[in-house]
Design a protein around this motif. Sequence first.
Motif: not given
Length: 463
Positions: A14, A56-57, A60-61, A64, A205-206, A241, A246
């Motif tokens: 995050r 996936h995390s 996502s990051l 971002t 994700g966050e 999370h 996240e």
Amino acid sequence: MSSPQIVWLRRDLRLADQPAFHAAAKLGPVIPVYVLDDERAGDHAYRGASRVWLHHSLESLGKTLGSRHSRIVLRKGDAPQVLAALAHEIGAGCIHALRHYEPWWKHAEDELRDALGDACKLCLYDGNYLLPPGSVTTGSGDPYKIYTPFSKAMLDCMPPRDPLPDPETIHSPDSWPESDDLADWGLLPTSPDWAGGIRAFWDFGEAAAQERLDWWAHEVGAYDEGRNLPSQDVTSRLSPHLHWGEISPAQVWHKLKDKRSEGWRTFAKELIWRDYAQNVIDQFPDYPRKSYRDYDERKLWRNPDAGHLIRADLECWQKGMTGYPIVDAGMRQLWQTGWMHNRVRMIAASFLVKHLLIDWRHGEQWFWDTLVDADYGNNGVNWQWISGTGVDSNMFVRIMAPLSQSEKFDAADYIRTYVPELADLSDAEIHDPPDAKRGAYPAKMIGHKEARERALEAYRSAK
């Protein structure tokens, strides 16, 4: 510009309330790095569902960071060696990271500090827990072993520190070091792709974590009663999370701290349980592998490695084919979604160690493979609690009755969702289907009374 600053990412994916990012961004250009180190953790390397979430995390990051003209550098190998070489390559002034308390990460932090020498600093921060593990102690200065006094002491220290905002600016270096392609790591299953249910059940994700927390702020009041009702599922689903970092527990606490409901008070204690689990593994690093209490385990457990019939029992539990609908619904939900309702987790885990008398470590390893929120501390502490072998645990002689638990907590619709072959049965029948209406659904592996008597006898022999 000043020297590049590396942010070493692990389970802290995050930007908001991420102290390592926050500190690095103030000092120079930031190079976020994730190292996939599959060897260091041994039998607790990421597997199955965890690898799906990790992919996936990170994705996502990465998006971002891309929106802020930054990126993640991906590398594979021994984390201290990879990071030390990278720091030397780019002339990094400091490697910033959040502390982690799994034993392999504690060793890695020590090794990295030695490998860097005087050329580059390693700066570690707290941020994945409400308070740093080991910081809440008894009056004599010793760490707590039992949850209840630990929880009371934690509550006296709340609220935690205020969450940090996103870094205002993340400067990029003049040139980026080489990076692996995330897709080349093969974290996602392909032949077959069994992760469709996980993708359908979760957002990663966050941003998804913050949306979930916003939703939970309106629902937490019903948690005290609703948490036990799998058909209603009044749970936050924040656990993955939180596990992947996240979102931070400080962010969760401050979002909810002004609530005045029993639901929030109960949920707060479960956030504290997460801290408690880290305090346990900080004291007992092998806790998810080694029973705390001294039983003759050869007399207590049936070993699936010792015979094909016991192995078949374990596989029936894993596949959700025990003949107990509430247990099977939970195990099938786990396989489909990477998650299981918390009340059902207790029932399913108790069934393995007490009805089937199979060593809790086989359950711990299955959950490690199949849970998206598989956490070294939580997983080990929870399994030793249910098996009666832990430093703070349920008594072994308290054996959960899955049929009465299913009826008491109104699991009929939950069973219909995950055991569809029973969907046409009435609420009165579905918890314990009559033989004539089971159809292709299996008979009970063992009767509850017989299992209870067998478990108590094994316990008497093993004490």
